[in-house]
Design a protein around this motif. Structure first.
Motif, PDB file in Angstrom:
ATOM      1  N   TRP A  16     -33.285 -17.560 -26.577  1.00 28.00           N
ATOM      2  CA  TRP A  16     -33.398 -18.036 -27.803  1.00 28.00           C
ATOM      3  C   TRP A  16     -33.102 -17.566 -28.881  1.00 28.00           C
ATOM      4  N   GLN A  17     -32.831 -16.055 -28.668  1.00 26.21           N
ATOM      5  CA  GLN A  17     -31.364 -16.230 -30.836  1.00 26.21           C
ATOM      6  C   GLN A  17     -30.673 -16.460 -30.193  1.00 26.21           C
ATOM      7  N   LYS A  18     -29.733 -16.506 -29.025  1.00 21.47           N
ATOM      8  CA  LYS A  18     -28.711 -16.625 -28.638  1.00 21.47           C
ATOM      9  C   LYS A  18     -27.990 -18.183 -28.379  1.00 21.47           C
ATOM     10  N   HIS A  19     -28.707 -18.762 -27.858  1.00 19.24           N
ATOM     11  CA  HIS A  19     -28.564 -20.831 -27.446  1.00 19.24           C
ATOM     12  C   HIS A  19     -30.021 -20.937 -28.168  1.00 19.24           C
ATOM     13  N   GLY A  20     -31.203 -20.743 -28.186  1.00 19.52           N
ATOM     14  CA  GLY A  20     -31.778 -21.993 -29.073  1.00 19.52           C
ATOM     15  C   GLY A  20     -32.953 -22.838 -28.009  1.00 19.52           C
ATOM     16  N   PHE A  21     -32.321 -21.682 -26.846  1.00 22.93           N
ATOM     17  CA  PHE A  21     -33.888 -22.425 -25.608  1.00 22.93           C
ATOM     18  C   PHE A  21     -35.040 -21.200 -25.980  1.00 22.93           C
ATOM     19  N   ASP A  22     -35.639 -22.097 -25.842  1.00 21.39           N
ATOM     20  CA  ASP A  22     -37.312 -21.969 -26.535  1.00 21.39           C
ATOM     21  C   ASP A  22     -38.145 -22.140 -24.267  1.00 21.39           C
ATOM     22  N   SER A  23     -38.095 -22.582 -23.691  1.00 20.73           N
ATOM     23  CA  SER A  23     -38.676 -22.843 -22.606  1.00 20.73           C
ATOM     24  C   SER A  23     -37.585 -22.664 -21.208  1.00 20.73           C
ATOM     25  N   TRP A  24     -38.326 -22.614 -20.208  1.00 23.62           N
ATOM     26  CA  TRP A  24     -38.025 -22.694 -19.061  1.00 23.62           C
ATOM     27  C   TRP A  24     -37.695 -23.513 -18.545  1.00 23.62           C
ATOM     28  N   ASP A  25     -38.308 -24.772 -19.421  1.00 22.64           N
ATOM     29  CA  ASP A  25     -38.251 -26.636 -18.788  1.00 22.64           C
ATOM     30  C   ASP A  25     -37.102 -26.569 -18.763  1.00 22.64           C
ATOM     31  N   GLU A  26     -36.056 -26.729 -20.125  1.00 23.92           N
ATOM     32  CA  GLU A  26     -34.637 -26.491 -19.920  1.00 23.92           C
ATOM     33  C   GLU A  26     -34.169 -26.118 -18.809  1.00 23.92           C
ATOM     34  N   LEU A  27     -34.425 -25.051 -18.633  1.00 24.90           N
ATOM     35  CA  LEU A  27     -33.134 -24.376 -17.956  1.00 24.90           C
ATOM     36  C   LEU A  27     -33.519 -24.120 -16.192  1.00 24.90           C
ATOM     37  N   LEU A  28     -34.856 -24.491 -16.120  1.00 25.03           N
ATOM     38  CA  LEU A  28     -34.646 -24.659 -14.645  1.00 25.03           C
ATOM     39  C   LEU A  28     -34.150 -25.944 -13.853  1.00 25.03           C
ATOM     40  N   GLU A  29     -33.741 -26.767 -14.825  1.00 21.71           N
ATOM     41  CA  GLU A  29     -32.949 -28.286 -14.862  1.00 21.71           C
ATOM     42  C   GLU A  29     -32.034 -27.696 -13.891  1.00 21.71           C
ATOM     43  N   ASN A  30     -31.351 -26.621 -13.790  1.00 23.56           N
ATOM     44  CA  ASN A  30     -29.658 -26.611 -13.094  1.00 23.56           C
ATOM     45  C   ASN A  30     -29.896 -25.550 -13.025  1.00 23.56           C
ATOM     46  N   GLU A  31     -30.108 -24.743 -11.569  1.00 26.08           N
ATOM     47  CA  GLU A  31     -30.091 -23.573 -11.246  1.00 26.08           C
ATOM     48  C   GLU A  31     -28.554 -22.390 -12.022  1.00 26.08           C
ATOM     49  N   ILE A  32     -26.974 -23.331 -11.415  1.00 24.78           N
ATOM     50  CA  ILE A  32     -25.948 -23.009 -11.450  1.00 24.78           C
ATOM     51  C   ILE A  32     -26.024 -22.353 -13.649  1.00 24.78           C
ATOM     52  N   ILE A  33     -26.393 -22.870 -13.920  1.00 27.48           N
ATOM     53  CA  ILE A  33     -26.686 -22.995 -15.651  1.00 27.48           C
ATOM     54  C   ILE A  33     -27.189 -21.998 -15.996  1.00 27.48           C
ATOM     55  N   LEU A  34     -28.624 -21.663 -14.830  1.00 27.00           N
ATOM     56  CA  LEU A  34     -30.256 -20.096 -15.356  1.00 27.00           C
ATOM     57  C   LEU A  34     -28.601 -19.249 -15.015  1.00 27.00           C
ATOM     58  N   ASN A  35     -28.332 -19.374 -13.306  1.00 31.92           N
ATOM     59  CA  ASN A  35     -27.896 -18.439 -13.338  1.00 31.92           C
ATOM     60  C   ASN A  35     -27.000 -17.530 -14.011  1.00 31.92           C
ATOM     61  N   ALA A  36     -25.708 -18.066 -14.695  1.00 29.53           N
ATOM     62  CA  ALA A  36     -24.642 -18.313 -15.499  1.00 29.53           C
ATOM     63  C   ALA A  36     -25.351 -17.226 -16.953  1.00 29.53           C
ATOM     64  N   LEU A  37     -26.168 -17.995 -17.610  1.00 26.58           N
ATOM     65  CA  LEU A  37     -27.350 -17.574 -18.794  1.00 26.58           C
ATOM     66  C   LEU A  37     -27.373 -16.184 -18.265  1.00 26.58           C
TER      67      LEU A  37
END
Length: 93
Positions: A16-37
């Protein structure tokens, strides 16, 4: 979800602080991006996650510990993330 407990809470605060994501829903759509974060987060807290290819198999690594081998890199990374999650939670009890 791959992360649990204090690790999950700290990761959510970080993204949230570094990238502005505030929910899992945005991240769960792409496993590769989630793993990188997640790997970026673990790097910041000093728990190093990686996967290496050994002969024809991939091995997940978290904090220099080796785990079982996998046929693909994604499964090895997921296993290493699981182990790093446990390490983080144990260190922050």
């Amino acid at each position: 979800m791959k992360l649990t407990g204090k690790c999950k809470d700290s990761f959510l605060k970080h993204i949230w602080q570094k990238h502005g994501f505030d929910s899992w829903d945005e991240l769960l759509e792409n496993e590769i991006i989630l793993n990188a974060l997640i790997i970026e987060f673990f790097d910041l807290v000093g728990i190093y996650v990686n996967a290496i290819k050994y002969t024809t198999k991939w091995v997940g690594i978290a904090e220099n510990g080796l785990w079982i081998s996998f046929d693909n890199r994604t499964d090895a990374i997921n296993d290493a993330i699981h182990e790093a999650n446990e390490i983080y939670n144990d260190l922050n009890d």
